[in-house]
Design a protein around this motif. Sequence first.
Motif, PDB file in Angstrom:
ATOM      1  N   LEU A 185     -10.660  -4.604  18.032  1.00 22.31           N
ATOM      2  CA  LEU A 185     -10.100  -5.048  16.771  1.00 22.31           C
ATOM      3  C   LEU A 185      -8.639  -4.612  16.776  1.00 22.31           C
ATOM      4  CD1 LEU A 185     -11.203  -6.372  14.165  1.00 22.31           C
ATOM      5  CD2 LEU A 185     -11.267  -4.096  13.215  1.00 22.31           C
ATOM      6  N   GLY A 186      -7.751  -5.548  16.962  1.00 22.65           N
ATOM      7  CA  GLY A 186      -6.334  -5.198  17.004  1.00 22.65           C
ATOM      8  C   GLY A 186      -5.988  -4.461  18.283  1.00 22.65           C
ATOM      9  N   ASP A 187      -4.793  -3.902  18.292  1.00 19.33           N
ATOM     10  CA  ASP A 187      -4.335  -3.198  19.486  1.00 19.33           C
ATOM     11  C   ASP A 187      -4.845  -1.775  19.436  1.00 19.33           C
ATOM     12  OD1 ASP A 187      -2.771  -5.492  19.441  1.00 19.33           O
ATOM     13  OD2 ASP A 187      -1.248  -4.424  18.266  1.00 19.33           O
TER      14      ASP A 187
ATOM     15  N   HIS B  99      -1.502   6.563   6.882  1.00 16.17           N
ATOM     16  CA  HIS B  99      -0.282   5.841   7.274  1.00 16.17           C
ATOM     17  C   HIS B  99      -0.558   4.648   8.173  1.00 16.17           C
ATOM     18  CE1 HIS B  99       1.266   9.568   5.742  1.00 16.17           C
ATOM     19  NE2 HIS B  99       0.644  10.208   6.699  1.00 16.17           N
ATOM     20  N   LYS B 100      -1.687   4.045   8.001  1.00 15.58           N
ATOM     21  CA  LYS B 100      -1.990   2.919   8.862  1.00 15.58           C
ATOM     22  C   LYS B 100      -2.911   1.932   8.154  1.00 15.58           C
ATOM     23  CE  LYS B 100      -2.525   1.886  13.560  1.00 15.58           C
ATOM     24  NZ  LYS B 100      -3.400   1.800  14.634  1.00 15.58           N
ATOM     25  N   LEU B 101      -2.792   0.653   8.503  1.00 11.81           N
ATOM     26  CA  LEU B 101      -3.734  -0.328   7.977  1.00 11.81           C
ATOM     27  C   LEU B 101      -5.042  -0.186   8.728  1.00 11.81           C
ATOM     28  CD1 LEU B 101      -2.038  -3.792   7.405  1.00 11.81           C
ATOM     29  CD2 LEU B 101      -2.782  -2.114   5.727  1.00 11.81           C
TER      30      LEU B 101
ATOM     31  N   PHE C  75       0.871  -1.172   0.000  1.00 11.22           N
ATOM     32  CA  PHE C  75       0.000   0.000   0.000  1.00 11.22           C
ATOM     33  C   PHE C  75       0.911   1.225   0.000  1.00 11.22           C
ATOM     34  CE2 PHE C  75      -1.837  -3.345   2.611  1.00 11.22           C
ATOM     35  CZ  PHE C  75      -3.110  -3.504   2.105  1.00 11.22           C
ATOM     36  N   ASP C  76       0.915   1.969  -1.053  1.00  9.79           N
ATOM     37  CA  ASP C  76       1.778   3.159  -1.148  1.00  9.79           C
ATOM     38  C   ASP C  76       3.209   2.838  -0.705  1.00  9.79           C
ATOM     39  OD1 ASP C  76      -0.514   4.380  -1.817  1.00  9.79           O
ATOM     40  OD2 ASP C  76      -0.742   5.530   0.026  1.00  9.79           O
ATOM     41  N   ASP C  77       3.803   1.804  -1.245  1.00  4.51           N
ATOM     42  CA  ASP C  77       5.184   1.402  -0.930  1.00  4.51           C
ATOM     43  C   ASP C  77       5.365   0.845   0.481  1.00  4.51           C
ATOM     44  OD1 ASP C  77       5.835   2.193  -3.468  1.00  4.51           O
ATOM     45  OD2 ASP C  77       6.358   4.240  -2.817  1.00  4.51           O
ATOM     46  N   ASN C  78       4.309   0.625   1.196  1.00  2.77           N
ATOM     47  CA  ASN C  78       4.425  -0.045   2.491  1.00  2.77           C
ATOM     48  C   ASN C  78       4.014  -1.496   2.267  1.00  2.77           C
ATOM     49  OD1 ASN C  78       4.847   2.305   4.493  1.00  2.77           O
ATOM     50  ND2 ASN C  78       3.172   2.945   3.131  1.00  2.77           N
TER      51      ASN C  78
END
Lengths: 1150, 149
Positions: free
Chosen positions: A1026-1028, A664-666, A596-599
């Motif tokens: 959901l997640g941390d 900048h995050k999933l 995703f955008d180079d990540n």
Amino acid sequence: MSTAHHYIVTAHKPTAVTSCVTGNFTSPLDINLILAKNTRLELYLVTPEGLRPLKEIAIYGKIAILKLFRHVGADKDLLFVVTARYNAMILECRGEGDSLEIVTVAHGNVGDRIGKPSETGIIGTIDPEARVIGLKLYEGLFKIIPLEKDNSELRAYNIRLEEPQIQDIEFLYGCPNPTIILIFEDASGRHVKAREISLKDKDFVKVPWKQENVESHSSMVIPVPQPLGGVIVIGQESILYHNGSTFLAVAPGAMKQSTIMCYARVDPTGSRYLLGDLIGHLFMLFLEREERPDGITIVKDIKFEVLGVISTPECITYLDNGVVFIGSRLGDSQLIRLNTEANDSGSYVSLMETFTNLAPIMDMVVVDMDKQGQGQLITCSGAYKEGSLRIIRNGIGIQEHASLDLSGIKGLWALKVGGEAIYDNMLVVSGIGDTRFLYLCGEEVEETELPGFIQDSQTLWSSNVCHSQMVQVTVKAVRLVDSSSKILLCEWKTPSGKGISVVAGNNSQIVCAAGSELYYLEIEKGSFSLQAEKIMENEVACLDITPLGSGKAHFVAAGLWTDVSALILSVPRLDVITKEPMKGEIIPRSILLASFDDNCYLMCALGDGSLFYFTLNPVSGTLSDTKKVTLGTQPTVLKFFKSQSTASVFACSDRPTVIYWSNHKLVFSNVNLREVSHMCPLNAMAFPDSLALATDNSLTIGTIDEIQKLHIRTVPLGETPKRISYQETSQTFGVITMRVDMMDTSGLTPTKPSASTQAASVSCSSSVGTLIRPSTSGPSSASLPSQPLEYGQDVEVHNLLIVDQHTFEVLHSHQFMQNEYAMCIESCKLGEDQTPYYIVGTAFVVPDETEPKAGRIVIFQYADGKLQQIAEKEVRGSCYCLAGFNGKILAGINSTVRLFEWTSEKELRVECSYFNSILALYLKCKGDFILVGDLMRSMTLLQYKSMEGTFEEIARDYNPNWMTAIEIVDDDTFLGTDNAFNMFVCTKDGGAATDEERCQMQDAGRIYLGDMVNTIRHGSLVRQHLGDTSVPTTGSILFGTLSGSVGLITQIPGTFFEFLLELQERLTKVIKPVGKVDHAYWRSFYNDRKQEPSEGFIDGDLIESFLDLPRDTMRDVVNGLQIDPQGTGMKQQALVDDIIKIVEDLTRIH
Amino acid sequence: MHHLNPMLKQGEGKVIIMRTCAKDGNEDVGFITRGAISGEREKKVDKVYIKEVEVAIVVNDFLSGLPSKHPDNFQKWVMDGPKSNVTRRPASYVPTKDIPAQQVIVTEKTNILLRYLHQQFDKKSGKHGSKRDSSVLEDDTSRKRSRFE
């Protein structure tokens, strides 16, 4: 004194349009539409394509007045806004595009220290020549703001308005001095009067003209521009044009049905006006002119015609080229076009666009209907013909465009067949032992054969590949087919002869496994070349070879059986670069390389619905930052796709999820589908940018909504929904609705079809002892009136609707008696009885009584498609509220709270009562505790003593707050909202030293919302944990408001509160509010008795605006801010990214 | 109750909307038929008052020549049924520039009655200025300033 710590945030912004204006605001040539939605302004630009949204502007106040005006000689308009707390502002737009700035050119508070607020609401009007602004804020006073351009102060002053009960005020056109026209009412009727203002004397100086005794319900004046001048007076049934010397009146028949609500001027010369009435008729009013021989233009005739039906309008504005915006408070707002020719139904109106509106939210429930661990909100929204239920859920919506019945789908791929094809035109659908080919021709789908492909075997993978070729992989072989000639070019089988179990590929590479044998093939023109093969230590469970950049893939990802691990292998040699064990014994089912955008990430879904994801170094192939989330409970299939050019991953499971990159995050966002087993992206001619989705027994083609938003579904009722309750056992909702019937020659008749008249089955209350005369007639002719009704009289008819939770079909409608208003509904079980009942509280409303003296509690059971009345109880007063209470039922009946028990004879018997209320309007229970919300005496906490069978008053809030909703937050914390638009928290202190202190609730927090809260419920719109997360929130409480917004309140610990308070403080220094209203003033508790600073609440809307700031400004905000990441008390300097993460996590709780 | 007027003559083919009108004046609008009616007239047919107006022609007049500032506006709108709009909310405007306001709105705090009395006094003193010492008067008025917030 204890302070509670709460975080409050808007989850869904207000949607009711209270006011709209059109003008040249952003530039002299732009035509702008500006909407007021309670505390927010929305700015749109009129373009050839339609309305383009420009900006949403938060105003620190509830917008009461919105007007555009233009100084003489200026080429664009200025915006004048007054809030309900009398903050006035003049706004100008400067710059364009992204650099657009809303500049506050003038501001100030125009409130007076003394004064009785205007009974007919705040009225504001601006002189057409922009000499003065006139405001009626208080009874008997008219405030003038002179618009002097050169003064640094605009000195407003009051002048006395001696006319009583002023209905409307406007400035007249073409007057040498500013002159107002007003409608007022005295004992003899309503009158119209023009009054000229002398700016020098600061007073009214003369009455140029007046007209006494206009129609008794005249409520609106429309000033007419030159050359006609004068004014149009809109009455209940007539229209009057008056120019000071002569007048003309008409009484069009079309007006008689309802009341005109608002108008819009069409021509600048003022000959045409659009008018809208309460039942949604759009009219045009035309002043026909005649030029007299002496050169003076006069109005010859008034024409008035119906153009069509629209949403119940609150405001109307003409945009351009026959397109009109209809702003609605009770229903969806609309963009319509006026046509010169009528359509088949005789309407001159065609609907272009609707703008979803939840307002007014009268009641709501939070239900996890799909059992997906996520609440959905079902609201009672709208009123009259706009009444509806709205189903609101968080997540991504799939708009279904086509659906086929197909079961047992094991795989799904889209192909472009034929050399020239730009669009996908074939769907390869694999079953267990066969493969089907669906040809997409326009919107038609037909099953076909695909030469070169085999049909009698399961397909494992298929795709268009390089050199205009196609690949089909089955258990037996990898097949290469020419995409235009459809001839089989090459077939590759495993050297060992073992069947292929897993395969993955891309445009030029294929990796496949047969048990633990792994092969890497490259696709060439007309053939495959085997580049590498390898025996893995365990059988391969899943594979992927998606390239991370453009060109070929440099890595293969593999998941293995037995040791449950994820591997990164090199291409072409298949050397293991990284091996990452995943704790547990659940086998990986799907693995994916995604960027995703180079990540770059490696994602691996296991058989139990959980997902591991790792950050992948795209050069070295190493993995780091292992994270795990639970997506569903079933094996998950991961698919990469692009929608609207956004790279995303679709996780197919019993809880389908879309994973995407944002800020900048999933981000993981669930999809509004029950179950998806496979999917593939599809870009067909008739279905561009779509997805094909396989569910249990169907194949669906749909497009995906914009990502991360609230998904709203509308169930129109056509009548006003008032209360809602959910019953899990019967899978139904009980909804109290009200419709308006009219008395005519055949008795009471519904004015139009609506949910209660069109229900699958219908019943009505027919007997009720002595309270009211029994009646037996059916619902359409209704019960006999207890007192004769006048012909043409409107009557409110109340109903209980039973609505299916899945289809939202009205299964049954039960009509209550005439004059019987259903007030509340509760679903609960009673006593030892295991049957869930719908319990409805009613009131008999007699026009002469100040408050209802009688009512009923009626107990219904809905089972096997039938609604049965089980019992009823007469009560002495209106049953305003009901609450299930440990197998008993609590009722607020006028000034008393009563507890009823359910006897074995299935009757209600009073067990105990509490009398110390004015009107007990709201009840909430927790354990033995009961919170009572009073009409005007705030909240009281009671405890039920089961041994004694009595109520004991534990604590009371002694502030005289007029309540609109209450909720119990926890054992010691109680939430209330009042009719002055505040929210406050009270706590009880059981450990206080004296009795006096103990029985007094402590004021523990307060905030001004600028909106009326009608309902508060525990529940959450997002899946929890959901997640941390970095934010320690406890619980989730939702509230619905009059303006259609949904808010969320959650408890936060003191330390986190202090941190957010500091962040909030820093944000108020950086964000310069439009209108220059101080944030502390805006959020301060305010009613007609006092104003106190906000306390105990964090303004989440302000906190979340941190994410909209430019990075540099973020740095300024964060500079010097300390955080305590480990919670150990070791504080450290916060970084911008730390704060972004915290605020982002806060945005995810709603 | 909907009734069509059976007595309506077929004529020049003008489209008219006919309204049926119950005795109490409750009306239903929306019937279209063809006929030649000019002007307005009322007649009574089967206990139903029928009022006929040359509506459609008027409506055509009404709706032709609607104001157009930019002829292009809304012309590229694709009319494939109404669009529902849930999400299309404008981006939030978060102002961070501190632009000082040019003007402050203040409210005069002088009581209306006092202001009136002052005005009357000024008027009177203007009229009879010769009878009194005007310098004293000026001192009087300048001692107090009008109050503003």
